[in-house]
Write an enzyme that holds these catalytic residues in place. Structure first.
Site, PDB file in Angstrom:
ATOM      1  N   HIS A   1      -4.474   1.869   5.456  1.00 48.34           N
ATOM      2  CA  HIS A   1      -4.856   1.736   4.048  1.00 48.34           C
ATOM      3  C   HIS A   1      -6.377   1.921   3.962  1.00 48.34           C
ATOM      4  O   HIS A   1      -7.102   1.400   4.811  1.00 48.34           O
ATOM      5  CB  HIS A   1      -4.444   0.346   3.551  1.00 48.34           C
ATOM      6  CG  HIS A   1      -4.774   0.133   2.111  1.00 48.34           C
ATOM      7  ND1 HIS A   1      -4.048   0.722   1.098  1.00 48.34           N
ATOM      8  CD2 HIS A   1      -5.760  -0.569   1.511  1.00 48.34           C
ATOM      9  CE1 HIS A   1      -4.583   0.387  -0.066  1.00 48.34           C
ATOM     10  NE2 HIS A   1      -5.617  -0.398   0.154  1.00 48.34           N
TER      11      HIS A   1
ATOM     12  N   ASN B   1      -5.054  12.197   9.218  1.00 49.43           N
ATOM     13  CA  ASN B   1      -4.747  11.150  10.207  1.00 49.43           C
ATOM     14  C   ASN B   1      -3.741  11.662  11.231  1.00 49.43           C
ATOM     15  O   ASN B   1      -3.873  11.385  12.419  1.00 49.43           O
ATOM     16  CB  ASN B   1      -4.232   9.887   9.517  1.00 49.43           C
ATOM     17  CG  ASN B   1      -5.361   9.050   8.957  1.00 49.43           C
ATOM     18  OD1 ASN B   1      -6.077   8.386   9.700  1.00 49.43           O
ATOM     19  ND2 ASN B   1      -5.570   9.140   7.654  1.00 49.43           N
TER      20      ASN B   1
ATOM     21  N   MET C   1       3.631   8.689   0.770  1.00 51.76           N
ATOM     22  CA  MET C   1       3.510   8.108  -0.559  1.00 51.76           C
ATOM     23  C   MET C   1       4.841   7.569  -1.107  1.00 51.76           C
ATOM     24  O   MET C   1       5.164   7.745  -2.269  1.00 51.76           O
ATOM     25  CB  MET C   1       2.912   9.145  -1.545  1.00 51.76           C
ATOM     26  CG  MET C   1       1.559   9.667  -1.123  1.00 51.76           C
ATOM     27  SD  MET C   1       0.362   8.353  -0.753  1.00 51.76           S
ATOM     28  CE  MET C   1      -0.106   7.904  -2.419  1.00 51.76           C
TER      29      MET C   1
ATOM     30  N   GLY D   1      -2.705  15.168   5.884  1.00 50.34           N
ATOM     31  CA  GLY D   1      -2.421  14.910   7.289  1.00 50.34           C
ATOM     32  C   GLY D   1      -3.635  14.889   8.201  1.00 50.34           C
ATOM     33  O   GLY D   1      -3.531  15.193   9.392  1.00 50.34           O
TER      34      GLY D   1
ATOM     35  N   ASN E   1       0.903   1.121   9.118  1.00 46.73           N
ATOM     36  CA  ASN E   1       0.360   1.913   8.019  1.00 46.73           C
ATOM     37  C   ASN E   1      -1.159   1.828   8.066  1.00 46.73           C
ATOM     38  O   ASN E   1      -1.714   0.889   8.618  1.00 46.73           O
ATOM     39  CB  ASN E   1       0.870   1.346   6.680  1.00 46.73           C
ATOM     40  CG  ASN E   1       0.360   2.139   5.484  1.00 46.73           C
ATOM     41  OD1 ASN E   1       0.369   3.362   5.493  1.00 46.73           O
ATOM     42  ND2 ASN E   1      -0.107   1.443   4.460  1.00 46.73           N
TER      43      ASN E   1
ATOM     44  N   LEU F   1       4.118  -4.472  -0.616  1.00 45.24           N
ATOM     45  CA  LEU F   1       3.144  -3.380  -0.569  1.00 45.24           C
ATOM     46  C   LEU F   1       1.837  -3.803   0.118  1.00 45.24           C
ATOM     47  O   LEU F   1       1.220  -4.797  -0.291  1.00 45.24           O
ATOM     48  CB  LEU F   1       2.850  -2.901  -2.001  1.00 45.24           C
ATOM     49  CG  LEU F   1       1.805  -1.796  -2.140  1.00 45.24           C
ATOM     50  CD1 LEU F   1       2.335  -0.470  -1.624  1.00 45.24           C
ATOM     51  CD2 LEU F   1       1.357  -1.662  -3.602  1.00 45.24           C
ATOM     52  N   ASP F   2       1.411  -3.040   1.114  1.00 43.93           N
ATOM     53  CA  ASP F   2       0.127  -3.257   1.801  1.00 43.93           C
ATOM     54  C   ASP F   2      -0.067  -4.719   2.201  1.00 43.93           C
ATOM     55  O   ASP F   2      -1.130  -5.297   2.001  1.00 43.93           O
ATOM     56  CB  ASP F   2      -1.036  -2.800   0.899  1.00 43.93           C
ATOM     57  CG  ASP F   2      -0.959  -1.317   0.571  1.00 43.93           C
ATOM     58  OD1 ASP F   2      -0.426  -0.543   1.388  1.00 43.93           O
ATOM     59  OD2 ASP F   2      -1.421  -0.922  -0.513  1.00 43.93           O
TER      60      ASP F   2
ATOM     61  N   ARG G   1      16.833   5.225  -2.913  1.00 43.17           N
ATOM     62  CA  ARG G   1      15.796   5.123  -1.884  1.00 43.17           C
ATOM     63  C   ARG G   1      16.430   4.807  -0.525  1.00 43.17           C
ATOM     64  O   ARG G   1      16.042   5.325   0.508  1.00 43.17           O
ATOM     65  CB  ARG G   1      14.841   3.994  -2.277  1.00 43.17           C
ATOM     66  CG  ARG G   1      13.681   3.789  -1.328  1.00 43.17           C
ATOM     67  CD  ARG G   1      12.849   2.613  -1.788  1.00 43.17           C
ATOM     68  NE  ARG G   1      12.367   2.815  -3.144  1.00 43.17           N
ATOM     69  CZ  ARG G   1      11.278   3.516  -3.445  1.00 43.17           C
ATOM     70  NH1 ARG G   1      10.559   4.049  -2.496  1.00 43.17           N
ATOM     71  NH2 ARG G   1      10.896   3.663  -4.691  1.00 43.17           N
TER      72      ARG G   1
HETATM   73  C1  GRF Z   1      -5.567   7.923   3.921  1.00 39.43           C
HETATM   74  O1  GRF Z   1      -6.674   7.667   3.107  1.00 39.43           O
HETATM   75  C2  GRF Z   1      -4.834   6.641   4.195  1.00 39.43           C
HETATM   76  O2  GRF Z   1      -5.673   5.550   4.212  1.00 39.43           O
HETATM   77  C3  GRF Z   1      -3.871   6.554   3.043  1.00 39.43           C
HETATM   78  O3  GRF Z   1      -3.493   7.882   2.786  1.00 39.43           O
HETATM   79  C4  GRF Z   1      -4.533   8.755   3.181  1.00 39.43           C
HETATM   80  C5  GRF Z   1      -3.910   9.796   4.069  1.00 39.43           C
HETATM   81  O4  GRF Z   1      -4.774  10.864   4.320  1.00 39.43           O
HETATM   82  N1  GRF Z   1      -2.764   5.706   3.385  1.00 39.43           N
HETATM   83  P1  GRF Z   1      -4.342  12.023   5.313  1.00 39.43           P
HETATM   84  O5  GRF Z   1      -3.067  12.656   4.758  1.00 39.43           O
HETATM   85  O6  GRF Z   1      -4.128  11.418   6.650  1.00 39.43           O
HETATM   86  O7  GRF Z   1      -5.468  12.996   5.284  1.00 39.43           O
END
Ligand code: GRF
Length: 202
Positions: A108, A13, A89, A11, A106, A143-144, A64
């Site tokens: 990436h 981010n 995830m 977390g 999202n 995906l992405d 899901r």
């Molecule tokens: C990040 O590297 C993001 O790009 C990917 O998952 C990771 C999350 O990291 N989607 P955090 O949990 O925010 O530290």
């Protein structure tokens, strides 16, 4: 606007988003943090910031879509206008995407469309690219894959390891994710096909 952040891991981010909301940089409220992992450090960060949390275990749901329906129910209760995936995830079901079309973003850790999937940093390093960096994008059924909002290119150094590169990529993620969220919340993102135009002027 109320936003929700979905996380499975550390977390960092989420923390950057919390800090940006608290400083006033993002003019929105984090109404809910959802995690599918009860031990996620992200949940601690949310609790410390006084943000409501929801933990859902996939084992408690048959499909899901059942899982996603429960998430949607909670997002609706909180009147969420933007769903932020931050290290969540799990792939969202088509039902979820439909419900929040163009309102899910999202981040990436590679320059999409290169190195999709869960090992964006390792894959870029092993491939030998000279530049890489994070991408913020809208989420669609693949995906992405959705339209790209922001990217930041970083040079890969000869002596980079997965750890050193991850540290720099994460450092940039913590800047561009709050920026993208701010742009969304302020209504400054305009999707035209695959392109996202940013309205920079008032
Ligand atoms: C990040 O590297 C993001 O790009 C990917 O998952 C990771 C999350 O990291 N989607 P955090 O949990 O925010 O530290």
């Amino acid at each position: 606007m109320n936003i929700a952040v979905l996380c499975s891991g550390s977390g960092t981010n989420l923390q950057a988003i919390i800090d940006s909301v608290n400083s006033g940089y993002i003019p929105a409220k984090i109404a809910l943090v959802v995690s599918d992992k009860k031990n996620a450090l992200a949940l601690e960060r949310a609790k410390k910031a006084g943000v409501r949390t929801l933990i859902l275990d996939k084992k408690d749901f048959k499909t899901r879509e059942d899982f996603d329906r429960e998430v949607i129910k909670n997002l609706k209760e909180q009147n969420v206008g933007l769903v932020v995936l931050a290290g969540f995830m799990r792939l969202m079901s088509p039902h979820f995407i439909k419900e929040y079309r163009n309102k899910i973003i999202n981040i990436h850790p590679a320059l999409l469309p290169s190195f999709k999937g869960t090992n964006g940093i390792k894959d870029a390093l092993e491939y030998g690219v000279k530049v890489t960096g994070p991408t913020v994008h809208f989420v669609d059924e693949k995906l992405d894959n959705g339209p790209i909002i922001l990217q930041k290119a970083l040079e890969v150094r000869d002596d980079d390891t997965e750890e050193s590169l991850l540290e720099r990529v994460h450092g940039e993620e913590h800047k561009i994710y709050p920026e993208a969220i701010r742009l969304f919340v302020e209504g400054k993102l305009k999707i035209e096909g695959r392109r996202v135009k940013i309205i920079r002027k008032e």
